[in-house]
Design an enzyme around this catalytic site. Structure first.
Site, PDB file in Angstrom:
ATOM      1  N   CYS A   1       0.830  -1.205   0.000  1.00 26.99           N
ATOM      2  CA  CYS A   1       0.000   0.000   0.000  1.00 26.99           C
ATOM      3  C   CYS A   1       0.869   1.262   0.000  1.00 26.99           C
ATOM      4  O   CYS A   1       1.478   1.597  -1.004  1.00 26.99           O
ATOM      5  CB  CYS A   1      -0.978  -0.030   1.171  1.00 26.99           C
ATOM      6  SG  CYS A   1      -2.367   1.127   0.989  1.00 26.99           S
ATOM      7  N   TYR A   2       0.975   1.948   1.144  1.00 23.32           N
ATOM      8  CA  TYR A   2       1.866   3.112   1.210  1.00 23.32           C
ATOM      9  C   TYR A   2       3.286   2.718   0.817  1.00 23.32           C
ATOM     10  O   TYR A   2       4.028   3.501   0.224  1.00 23.32           O
ATOM     11  CB  TYR A   2       1.845   3.678   2.633  1.00 23.32           C
ATOM     12  CG  TYR A   2       2.679   4.936   2.829  1.00 23.32           C
ATOM     13  CD1 TYR A   2       2.148   6.198   2.583  1.00 23.32           C
ATOM     14  CD2 TYR A   2       3.995   4.846   3.276  1.00 23.32           C
ATOM     15  CE1 TYR A   2       2.908   7.345   2.772  1.00 23.32           C
ATOM     16  CE2 TYR A   2       4.763   5.986   3.471  1.00 23.32           C
ATOM     17  CZ  TYR A   2       4.214   7.235   3.214  1.00 23.32           C
ATOM     18  OH  TYR A   2       4.976   8.368   3.394  1.00 23.32           O
TER      19      TYR A   2
ATOM     20  N   HIS B   1      -3.750  -5.162   0.745  1.00 21.07           N
ATOM     21  CA  HIS B   1      -3.202  -5.643   2.017  1.00 21.07           C
ATOM     22  C   HIS B   1      -3.299  -7.175   2.096  1.00 21.07           C
ATOM     23  O   HIS B   1      -4.363  -7.718   2.374  1.00 21.07           O
ATOM     24  CB  HIS B   1      -3.959  -5.018   3.191  1.00 21.07           C
ATOM     25  CG  HIS B   1      -3.674  -3.569   3.381  1.00 21.07           C
ATOM     26  ND1 HIS B   1      -2.624  -3.109   4.158  1.00 21.07           N
ATOM     27  CD2 HIS B   1      -4.284  -2.468   2.868  1.00 21.07           C
ATOM     28  CE1 HIS B   1      -2.604  -1.787   4.122  1.00 21.07           C
ATOM     29  NE2 HIS B   1      -3.588  -1.372   3.341  1.00 21.07           N
TER      30      HIS B   1
ATOM     31  N   GLU C   1      -1.969  -9.016   4.378  1.00 22.34           N
ATOM     32  CA  GLU C   1      -1.870  -9.481   5.761  1.00 22.34           C
ATOM     33  C   GLU C   1      -3.212  -9.669   6.445  1.00 22.34           C
ATOM     34  O   GLU C   1      -3.305 -10.378   7.455  1.00 22.34           O
ATOM     35  CB  GLU C   1      -1.001  -8.515   6.580  1.00 22.34           C
ATOM     36  CG  GLU C   1      -1.619  -7.142   6.846  1.00 22.34           C
ATOM     37  CD  GLU C   1      -1.348  -6.128   5.736  1.00 22.34           C
ATOM     38  OE1 GLU C   1      -1.429  -4.917   6.009  1.00 22.34           O
ATOM     39  OE2 GLU C   1      -1.054  -6.558   4.595  1.00 22.34           O
TER      40      GLU C   1
END
Length: 513
Positions: A81-82, A169, A171
């Site tokens: 992401c970021y 994501h 995770e």
């Protein structure tokens, strides 16, 4: 711990989840500040680096950015992401605010099935998105390996340098095959084995404890909870008779608490256990006190006083052991310039009075809670201790509303033991975060044995949670609730009414005080 993955934290609420997913792959993971110098990271000799997500935009002034030299360490890097936007910021790509934000479920289409990140996975995957910015220009020599409905660059790769970026994501549980993506990164791409096991951890910890402690004595405050119990068992394995455990009975414990602790640690493990009977010392200053915060402060101060005197009776010792866990360490470190500032000041981290001059031993400080439980079983602790439900530091004081008296504590202790016994009998105790009884400062009229009664009310509290930060009330079976209620009103003198707490957190808290 020869092999490890370093995770740089940019303020994501999921950073700890990333670390846990990596460890579930039997690979050790370490979380560091986002701006940790590359030279310091290199000293750890990581097999790979993961850049976490975060709430900032990389193009805004003061945005958290890493040391650019991490891309020259010669190890694989995965940006999440970021993290993928960090690639763009440093390596020639471009990030802009998206015209359409992506939150929630999405579908990833794998553009290059040969990409090692998606080895063994189908070409269409459900993923979880949480971002408003998007990559609009690829960094030099990167190629697209996955797209989503709103992102042409949802997964990118620099094949030669083993740099990977994903906009979603992996995770979180909402990306069902996400753990496999992370496993591909650590095993296929980084070349990690599966060496992070509790058995290996025990061997390494025993060596580290012996090296730190030498021939000195260690004191441990044993509460009977999971963390202190596992720490005690591990320390005993490492240094044997050099360890003294101090158990303080504050009179606010659950039924059979002291008995179980003494049986397990004194009789079974043969640990030197110093038992401190301090019920009167705690109940006396609590007399007449009804304010919850005052109760907590009195109990905290009294414990320090009692424990300090107990350490002096235990004899000279250089070290004090604590059951500090990895989340305690992470959450207690403020990260300047990072949205994840101080989350909480944990009582296990730097909380010793200055006058108690001990060096700290924290044998669990790199473990998550689930790993501590695995370690406890490996060390031979009984399931009753390893998988017991969380219990508040002030004990039954925060479940006995209003003024605390010995009589009310006895009533609550018996009612609570019935709740626990019936939950275990129904096979639900170890499947529930917390289940307990609360004694209310409310009396009501009842009829028991053809006689009028005017007795206390007990509330049943059952909640499900992952970390205690939020919680939802558990829908217990009606026949189980009926059995609990019947037993309490029949067996506990002083209670004639049982109610059920249907409040989630928020708006309520798990404990009543």
């Amino acid at each position: 711990m020869n092999e490890q993955i370093v995770i740089l934290d940019f303020g994501s609420q999921y950073t700890q989840v990333i670390a846990r997913r990596i460890r579930e792959c039997s690979v050790y993971s370490t979380i560091l500040r986002f701006d940790t110098p590359a030279a310091e990271i290199a000293k750890l000799a990581p097999k790979g680096i993961i850049l976490s997500g975060g709430p900032n935009s990389v193009y805004t002034p003061g945005a958290p950015l890493p040391d650019k030299a991490i891309f020259k360490l010669g190890v694989p890097v995965l940006g999440i992401c970021y993290g993928v936007q960090v690639f763009a910021q440093f390596l020639g790509g471009k990030v802009e605010r998206g015209q359409k934000r992506e939150y929630g479920k999405g579908t990833l289409t794998v553009a290059d099935p040969a990409c090692a990140l998606f080895a063994g996975l189908p070409e269409s995957l459900q993923v979880w998105n949480s971002h408003g910015d998007k990559l609009t220009r690829l960094p030099k020599d990167f190629v697209v390996v996955g797209t989503t409905e709103n992102s042409d660059y949802a997964a990118i790769e620099h094949p030669a340098r083993k740099l990977f970026g994903i906009q979603f994501h992996p995770e979180v549980v909402h990306t069902p095959r996400g753990k496999e993506i992370l496993a591909n990164f650590v095993h296929q791409i980084c070349g990690c084995g599966s060496n992070w096991t509790m058995r290996n951890y025990i061997e390494q910890s025993v060596e580290q404890i012996r090296a730190q402690v030498g021939s000195e004595r260690v004191i441990l405050g044993l509460s009977g909870g999971v963390d202190s119990s596992v720490a005690a068992a591990l320390l005993h394995k490492a240094i044997g008779p050099q360890l003294t455990c101090i158990f303080v009975n504050n009179g606010l414990l659950r039924a059979r608490e002291a008995e179980v602790v003494r049986d397990v640690f004194e009789k079974h493990f043969k640990i030197h256990l110093q038992y401190e009977e301090a019920t009167r010392a705690f109940l006396k200053p609590l007399k007449g006190v009804t304010d919850p915060e005052r109760k907590r402060k009195i109990i905290g101060k009294t414990f320090i006083d009692v424990f300090e005197k107990a350490t002096k009776r235990a004899g000279k010792a250089k070290f004090l052991a604590q059951g500090t866990l990895y989340p305690d360490v992470i959450e207690s470190v403020p990260i300047a310039g990072n949205p994840a500032h101080m989350i909480k000041s944990h009582h296990n981290v730097g909380g010793l009075p200055k006058r108690m001059k001990f060096a700290l031993v924290e044998p669990l400080r790199c473990l998550f809670k689930d790993e501590v439980r695995q370690l406890g079983l490996e060390l031979g602790l009984p399931k009753e201790i390893v998988y017991r439900q969380p219990f508040p530091g002030p004990g039954l004081a925060v479940r006995c509303l209003g003024e605390i008296t010995a009589q009310k504590l006895d009533i609550l202790r018996l009612a609570d033991s019935i709740v626990v016994a019936e939950m275990k009998d129904a096979g639900l105790y170890y499947k529930t975060w917390q289940t307990f009884a609360v004694l209310l400062p409310v009396r009501s009229v009842g009829v028991q044995g053809d006689e009028r009664t005017y007795d206390f009310t007990v509330a049943i509290r059952a909640v499900e949670s992952q970390d205690g930060m939020t919680a939802d009330w558990v829908r217990l079976p009606y026949d189980l609730l009926e059995k609990i209620s019947t037993r309490i009103t029949n067996e506990v003198r002083g209670i004639n009414r049982v109610v059920l707490d249907l409040t989630s957190k928020p708006p309520g808290t798990i404990e009543w005080e």
